[in-house]
Write a protein that holds these residues in place. Structure first.
Motif, PDB file in Angstrom:
ATOM      1  N   VAL A 161      27.766 -26.289 -16.400  1.00 36.49           N
ATOM      2  CA  VAL A 161      28.868 -27.241 -16.209  1.00 36.49           C
ATOM      3  C   VAL A 161      28.442 -28.647 -16.620  1.00 36.49           C
ATOM      4  O   VAL A 161      29.194 -29.389 -17.270  1.00 36.49           O
ATOM      5  CB  VAL A 161      29.346 -27.225 -14.749  1.00 36.49           C
TER       6      VAL A 161
ATOM      7  N   ASP B 277      30.143 -30.697 -19.584  1.00 32.67           N
ATOM      8  CA  ASP B 277      30.789 -31.960 -19.259  1.00 32.67           C
ATOM      9  C   ASP B 277      30.235 -33.092 -20.117  1.00 32.67           C
ATOM     10  O   ASP B 277      30.990 -33.943 -20.610  1.00 32.67           O
ATOM     11  CB  ASP B 277      30.604 -32.270 -17.780  1.00 32.67           C
TER      12      ASP B 277
ATOM     13  N   PHE C  69      35.957 -30.925 -16.618  1.00 31.79           N
ATOM     14  CA  PHE C  69      35.098 -29.842 -16.139  1.00 31.79           C
ATOM     15  C   PHE C  69      34.369 -30.172 -14.836  1.00 31.79           C
ATOM     16  O   PHE C  69      33.789 -29.289 -14.220  1.00 31.79           O
ATOM     17  CB  PHE C  69      34.043 -29.490 -17.201  1.00 31.79           C
TER      18      PHE C  69
ATOM     19  N   LEU D  66      34.218 -28.092 -11.531  1.00 31.39           N
ATOM     20  CA  LEU D  66      33.572 -26.772 -11.592  1.00 31.39           C
ATOM     21  C   LEU D  66      32.142 -26.797 -11.071  1.00 31.39           C
ATOM     22  O   LEU D  66      31.537 -25.735 -10.883  1.00 31.39           O
ATOM     23  CB  LEU D  66      33.590 -26.258 -13.033  1.00 31.39           C
ATOM     24  N   VAL D  67      31.594 -27.971 -10.817  1.00 33.29           N
ATOM     25  CA  VAL D  67      30.271 -28.055 -10.187  1.00 33.29           C
ATOM     26  C   VAL D  67      30.279 -27.364  -8.826  1.00 33.29           C
ATOM     27  O   VAL D  67      29.253 -26.852  -8.356  1.00 33.29           O
ATOM     28  CB  VAL D  67      29.844 -29.535 -10.053  1.00 33.29           C
TER      29      VAL D  67
ATOM     30  N   CYS E   2      27.599 -34.226  -9.151  1.00 37.26           N
ATOM     31  CA  CYS E   2      28.982 -34.659  -9.335  1.00 37.26           C
ATOM     32  C   CYS E   2      29.066 -36.193  -9.399  1.00 37.26           C
ATOM     33  O   CYS E   2      29.774 -36.759 -10.245  1.00 37.26           O
ATOM     34  CB  CYS E   2      29.856 -34.114  -8.205  1.00 37.26           C
TER      35      CYS E   2
END
Length: 355
Positions: free
Chosen positions: A24, A28, A37, A40-41, A68
């Protein structure tokens, strides 16, 4: 093989959260903030909750939250609500993953406790048979049809009594705990009767009374009883509706000594019918008798063909050790089935060892 597969699956689940978060992050950074995206972490702590402990899930969640924040600052999305929404998503999934990991851990602990009780039950119910009894060498094999189970509806026992070596192999009706209860009744009665009764006919009658009394005619069990006396060169058999034993002669020839007349299984005597009659079979030093349950002969391959026990049993002559010979035969049955057996399979091998 099954154990290795489970270990491989667990290894994948352990590394999956790290791999997912790394993918991810790379996507990203490559695609830029416009694709979206970043939420989705949260898949990292979600997958961690499937296999890890709650501590590891919380740690993965903390790493996911830091990732994040770092990606959000790099993308410059904290100027809008998108960055805070992504952080809330990661935090929420982490809390849910920790709760799931705690619940799963408790259930695994309960399952471990149940398995330990089952192991004790097996040691009480199906005790290890002696490797030698009188003139015999003894080997036993038990394969349960239930995954991870170590006990089921098949039974066996070997008792060295003042009247000779008495043996029983049986298969009770049904599966699960009901079958275990029936097996316990049959084995308990046999262990006592084998020491007290003078012949197999009296033992069989005593087993019939015990099963009928304890189970009220609602359950039954097929069984074959055997008796070997030192220097007698014969074996006496008593068959209660069970598959005929397999006899391997000196020259490798195979025989299935069948009873003169088939009788009802134990527990069905209330329905009438003649009791089983004992019959003698020549059994000399160097010969082998295999008692088994129908889970062996009814094991099917991919084409639906039954296991050809009569053709494969000659391999018992190739191993000098009785337990090794029986284990080789068990592995052959499992290979023939090409997967888990659909019924419990018990085998007990008697080798006449000395004169």
């Amino acid at each position: 093989m099954a154990t290795a597969e489970r270990q491989d699956s667990r290894t994948v689940l352990v590394w999956l959260p790290v791999v997912v978060m790394a993918v991810v992050a790379v996507v990203d950074l490559t695609a830029g903030p416009g694709v979206g995206f970043l939420p989705l972490v949260s898949l990292g702590p979600a997958f961690a909750g499937l296999a890890g402990t709650w501590r590891r899930t919380a740690l993965i969640g903390a790493v996911a939250l830091l990732l994040c924040v770092a990606l959000g600052v790099y993308d410059g999305i904290f100027e809008t609500r998108r960055g805070y929404t992504a952080m809330a998503s990661v935090a929420g999934v982490t809390v849910a993953g920790v709760a799931a990991a705690v619940t799963r851990g408790r259930r695994e602990a309960e399952l471990a406790g149940v398995r330990s009780i089952a192991e004790v039950a097996q040691r009480v119910l199906l005790r290890p048979v002696p490797r030698s009894a009188g003139p015999l060498r003894v080997a036993v094999s038990y394969t349960s049809a239930v995954a991870e189970a170590r006990i089921g509806g098949d039974l066996y026992e070997v008792v060295a009594s003042p009247h000779g070596v008495r043996v029983i192999v049986g298969d009770v009706q049904g599966k699960g705990l009901d079958a275990v209860e029936t097996a316990a009744v049959v084995l308990g009665a046999f262990r006592e009767a084998a020491h007290d009764e003078p012949d197999l006919t009296a033992i069989g009658a005593r087993l019939e009374r015990s099963v009928a009394r304890e189970l009220n005619g609602e359950k039954f069990a097929t069984a074959v009883l055997a008796e070997v006396r030192a220097d007698d060169r014969t074996i006496v058999l008593l068959n209660h509706g069970h598959p005929a034993p397999l006899l391997v002669r000196h020259d490798g020839s195979i025989d299935f000594p069948r009873p003169p007349a088939y009788a009802l299984p134990l527990g069905l005597g209330v329905h009438g019918g003649d009791p089983p009659m004992p019959y003698q079979v020549d059994f000399a030093p160097g010969e082998q008798l295999l008692l088994y349950t129908d889970g062996v002969t009814e094991a099917r391959d991919g084409a639906g063909d039954f296991y050809p026990l009569g053709e494969r049993a000659a391999g018992l002559l190739k191993e000098t050790d009785a337990q090794a010979a029986l284990e080789t035969l068990r592995e052959d049955v499992v290979r023939h089935a090409a997967g888990p057996l659909h019924d419990d399979a018990a085998m007990l091998l008697l080798r006449y060892h000395r004169h």
